[in-house]
Scaffold this motif. Sequence first.
Motif, mmCIF file in Angstrom:
data_model
loop_
_atom_site.group_PDB
_atom_site.id
_atom_site.type_symbol
_atom_site.label_atom_id
_atom_site.label_comp_id
_atom_site.label_asym_id
_atom_site.label_seq_id
_atom_site.Cartn_x
_atom_site.Cartn_y
_atom_site.Cartn_z
ATOM 1 N N PHE A 185 0.827 -1.206 0.000
ATOM 2 C CA PHE A 185 0.000 0.000 0.000
ATOM 3 C C PHE A 185 0.860 1.255 0.000
ATOM 4 N N VAL A 186 1.888 1.277 0.829
ATOM 5 C CA VAL A 186 2.778 2.449 0.890
ATOM 6 C C VAL A 186 3.503 2.649 -0.435
ATOM 7 N N GLU A 187 3.981 1.572 -1.042
ATOM 8 C CA GLU A 187 4.689 1.685 -2.316
ATOM 9 C C GLU A 187 3.752 2.129 -3.444
ATOM 10 N N VAL A 188 2.522 1.659 -3.422
ATOM 11 C CA VAL A 188 1.553 2.070 -4.446
ATOM 12 C C VAL A 188 1.251 3.554 -4.318
ATOM 13 N N ARG A 189 1.108 4.040 -3.106
ATOM 14 C CA ARG A 189 0.864 5.481 -2.918
ATOM 15 C C ARG A 189 2.059 6.288 -3.415
ATOM 16 N N ARG A 190 3.263 5.822 -3.132
ATOM 17 C CA ARG A 190 4.465 6.533 -3.605
ATOM 18 C C ARG A 190 4.529 6.527 -5.131
ATOM 19 N N LEU A 191 4.228 5.391 -5.739
ATOM 20 C CA LEU A 191 4.222 5.298 -7.194
ATOM 21 C C LEU A 191 3.153 6.214 -7.793
ATOM 22 N N GLN A 206 4.447 9.708 -7.853
ATOM 23 C CA GLN A 206 5.439 9.883 -8.913
ATOM 24 C C GLN A 206 4.779 9.942 -10.283
ATOM 25 N N VAL A 207 3.766 9.129 -10.505
ATOM 26 C CA VAL A 207 3.049 9.162 -11.778
ATOM 27 C C VAL A 207 2.339 10.497 -11.936
#
Length: 67
Positions: free
Chosen positions: A26-32, A35-36
Amino acid sequence: MLWPMIAIALGFLGIAVLGVLAVRVFVEVRRLARQVGTASDRIQRAAEDLERAATPLASQAHQAGRR
């Protein structure tokens, strides 16, 4: 009685590990996603700059084509 307790403990540990991994995903998806979004804004600004730069050139080419 020992085996059922071990099975319950291992099941709980497995669910806990899956929970930790889900939080990390979840944290990595929010960061991605951030960035997108940033990249999308940059692309939009670059496209606008390109359009502003190309307008006078297209006008000049159109005028040259009439001559």
